[in-house]
Enzyme design. Sequence first.
Site, mmCIF file in Angstrom:
data_model
loop_
_atom_site.group_PDB
_atom_site.id
_atom_site.type_symbol
_atom_site.label_atom_id
_atom_site.label_comp_id
_atom_site.label_asym_id
_atom_site.label_seq_id
_atom_site.Cartn_x
_atom_site.Cartn_y
_atom_site.Cartn_z
ATOM 1 N N GLY A 10 -4.931 1.072 7.482
ATOM 2 C CA GLY A 10 -4.971 2.432 6.915
ATOM 3 C C GLY A 10 -5.989 2.561 5.786
ATOM 4 N N ARG A 109 10.186 2.787 -7.097
ATOM 5 C CA ARG A 109 9.406 2.575 -8.333
ATOM 6 C C ARG A 109 10.261 2.740 -9.589
ATOM 7 N NH1 ARG A 109 4.700 6.058 -6.271
ATOM 8 N NH2 ARG A 109 3.248 4.564 -5.364
ATOM 9 N N CYS A 148 -0.941 7.402 -7.305
ATOM 10 C CA CYS A 148 -2.367 7.536 -7.655
ATOM 11 C C CYS A 148 -2.644 8.636 -8.684
ATOM 12 C CB CYS A 148 -3.189 7.760 -6.397
ATOM 13 S SG CYS A 148 -2.568 9.064 -5.328
ATOM 14 N N HIS A 240 -9.279 11.536 -8.091
ATOM 15 C CA HIS A 240 -8.369 12.582 -8.572
ATOM 16 C C HIS A 240 -8.795 13.004 -9.985
ATOM 17 C CE1 HIS A 240 -6.048 11.846 -5.103
ATOM 18 N NE2 HIS A 240 -5.012 11.226 -5.613
HETATM 19 N N1 LIG Z 1 -4.263 7.050 -0.200
HETATM 20 C C1 LIG Z 1 -4.069 6.954 -1.521
HETATM 21 O O1 LIG Z 1 -4.893 7.373 -2.357
HETATM 22 C C2 LIG Z 1 -2.832 6.280 -2.028
HETATM 23 C C3 LIG Z 1 -2.732 6.079 -3.382
HETATM 24 C C4 LIG Z 1 -1.612 5.459 -3.898
HETATM 25 C C5 LIG Z 1 -0.620 5.050 -3.049
HETATM 26 N N2 LIG Z 1 -0.709 5.269 -1.714
HETATM 27 C C6 LIG Z 1 0.376 4.784 -0.864
HETATM 28 O O2 LIG Z 1 -0.122 3.686 -0.093
HETATM 29 C C7 LIG Z 1 0.533 3.648 1.171
HETATM 30 C C8 LIG Z 1 -0.508 3.703 2.274
HETATM 31 O O3 LIG Z 1 -1.232 4.913 2.212
HETATM 32 P P1 LIG Z 1 -2.498 5.179 3.153
HETATM 33 O O4 LIG Z 1 -3.135 6.372 2.576
HETATM 34 O O5 LIG Z 1 -3.310 3.950 3.331
HETATM 35 O O6 LIG Z 1 -1.770 5.487 4.587
HETATM 36 P P2 LIG Z 1 -2.382 5.402 6.048
HETATM 37 O O7 LIG Z 1 -3.849 5.597 6.035
HETATM 38 O O8 LIG Z 1 -1.566 6.323 6.873
HETATM 39 O O9 LIG Z 1 -2.077 3.865 6.540
HETATM 40 C C9 LIG Z 1 -0.772 3.390 6.813
HETATM 41 C C10 LIG Z 1 -0.794 1.929 7.256
HETATM 42 O O10 LIG Z 1 0.549 1.476 7.503
HETATM 43 C C11 LIG Z 1 0.701 1.092 8.883
HETATM 44 N N3 LIG Z 1 2.014 1.544 9.368
HETATM 45 C C12 LIG Z 1 2.437 2.819 9.542
HETATM 46 N N4 LIG Z 1 3.734 2.837 9.969
HETATM 47 C C13 LIG Z 1 4.117 1.539 10.057
HETATM 48 C C14 LIG Z 1 5.326 0.907 10.455
HETATM 49 N N5 LIG Z 1 6.419 1.600 10.810
HETATM 50 N N6 LIG Z 1 5.365 -0.444 10.421
HETATM 51 C C15 LIG Z 1 4.289 -1.170 10.055
HETATM 52 N N7 LIG Z 1 3.103 -0.625 9.685
HETATM 53 C C16 LIG Z 1 3.023 0.727 9.679
HETATM 54 C C17 LIG Z 1 -0.442 1.758 9.615
HETATM 55 O O11 LIG Z 1 -0.728 1.001 10.790
HETATM 56 P P3 LIG Z 1 -1.379 1.675 12.108
HETATM 57 O O12 LIG Z 1 -2.844 1.837 11.828
HETATM 58 O O13 LIG Z 1 -1.108 0.646 13.160
HETATM 59 O O14 LIG Z 1 -0.657 2.964 12.334
HETATM 60 C C18 LIG Z 1 -1.551 1.658 8.555
HETATM 61 O O15 LIG Z 1 -2.063 0.357 8.542
HETATM 62 C C19 LIG Z 1 1.517 4.838 1.181
HETATM 63 O O16 LIG Z 1 2.786 4.398 0.784
HETATM 64 C C20 LIG Z 1 0.902 5.775 0.158
HETATM 65 O O17 LIG Z 1 1.859 6.653 -0.393
HETATM 66 C C21 LIG Z 1 -1.800 5.867 -1.183
#
Ligand SMILES: NC(=O)c1ccc[n+]([C@@H]2O[C@H](COP(=O)([O-])OP(=O)(O)OC[C@H]3O[C@@H](n4cnc5c(N)ncnc54)[C@H](OP(=O)(O)O)[C@@H]3O)[C@@H](O)[C@H]2O)c1
Length: 342
Positions: A10, A109, A148, A240
Amino acid sequence: MKVGVLGATGNVGQRFVQLLEDHPWFEIDALTASETSAGKTYADAAAWALPNEMPDAVREVTVRETSADEVSDEVEIVFSALPSSAAKEVEPEFARDGYIVASNAGWARLEDDMPLVVPEINPDHLGLLEVQRDERGWDGGIIKNPNCSAITMTPTLAALHPLGLNEVTVATLQAVSGAGYMGVTSMEILDNVVPYIGSEEWKMENEPRKILGEFDGARVDEADVSISASCNRVPTVDGHLENLWCRFDEDVGEDDAKEAMRGFTTLDLPTAPDQTIVVREENDRPQPRLDRNTGGGMSVVAGRIRDDGDARLKYSCLSHNTVRGAAGASVLNAELVAERYL
Ligand SMILES: NC(=O)c1ccc[n+]([C@@H]2O[C@H](COP(=O)([O-])OP(=O)(O)OC[C@H]3O[C@@H](n4cnc5c(N)ncnc54)[C@H](OP(=O)(O)O)[C@@H]3O)[C@@H](O)[C@H]2O)c1
């Protein structure tokens, strides 16, 4: 030290892979994702969305299912970039089996025994790892970094807190990458601003109070600062930007606030920036496109610090949401754990 990345395909997972490529202490040993990706090579499973090329070392690595059984016992730390719902199921499983989980996911958290850490602000809260192990019977542990948008303003609040900060009002302009790779469609966000991000305001209003709180060896007593947040999704890709209005017990000069921010703690860890908070003097900074990569994406950039009358200051601040706001924050937390505990 061998490490793994959970949710490696992701948005945030890719940042982990990028940040760990040449890390002096950590070496990637395992990449996991959902059942859909498991069994594919990383190059096939991850739709690489970062400006630099996917590191050669991971291209042919087979992505595994996200389970402690799939990860070697030689791995000491796993970084979690899983959605909160999946993280809630598997992070405890890894912690029980002896891994340190450096987690981005929002679940837990604010639970009493969960260290929510920004290394420059509250490294002593790592002491909660011992409390957590005692209470949950885990051989490993989970350490969280903040949401974030919360992490963007929190270092500036930590710098101002000793000056008598007691009330914060904040409005955010948050980039689309914060919603995940599949998060917001182009039809929703182009030519638009969405004045709602689910549960984000609650996180901003509560997480900083725990981070600024006092750890007494058993629990954290939250800081007595009231925070009111309003969160907006805007059509920037990364970074952000936040506008804050802060009230103090008594008048605080602009120069005192700038000095407190510029002099804020920096750490000697591989992912820590040379300056935690960079204060800019231009009227039109910080800006996402120009400032998000300051300090390798790990610095918070503040600007427009000005007197607002009646013991108040207002200013803007910005950080890179997938670096300081996510993967970089977890890597820095893991460096702190590695330096002090492993
Ligand atoms: N984006 C930001 O700026 C940010 C900032 C702070 C915190 N976060 C947090 O970081 C986390 C990831 O965010 P993201 O933006 O990277 O999300 P994302 O792009 O949707 O990526 C999610 C990842 O988790 C995997 N996944 C999804 N469902 C799963 C399951 N049931 N079992 C195992 N693996 C699974 C996905 O694999 P597949 O590719 O195989 O579906 C992918 O590798 C979230 O909790 C989010 O709230 C994000």
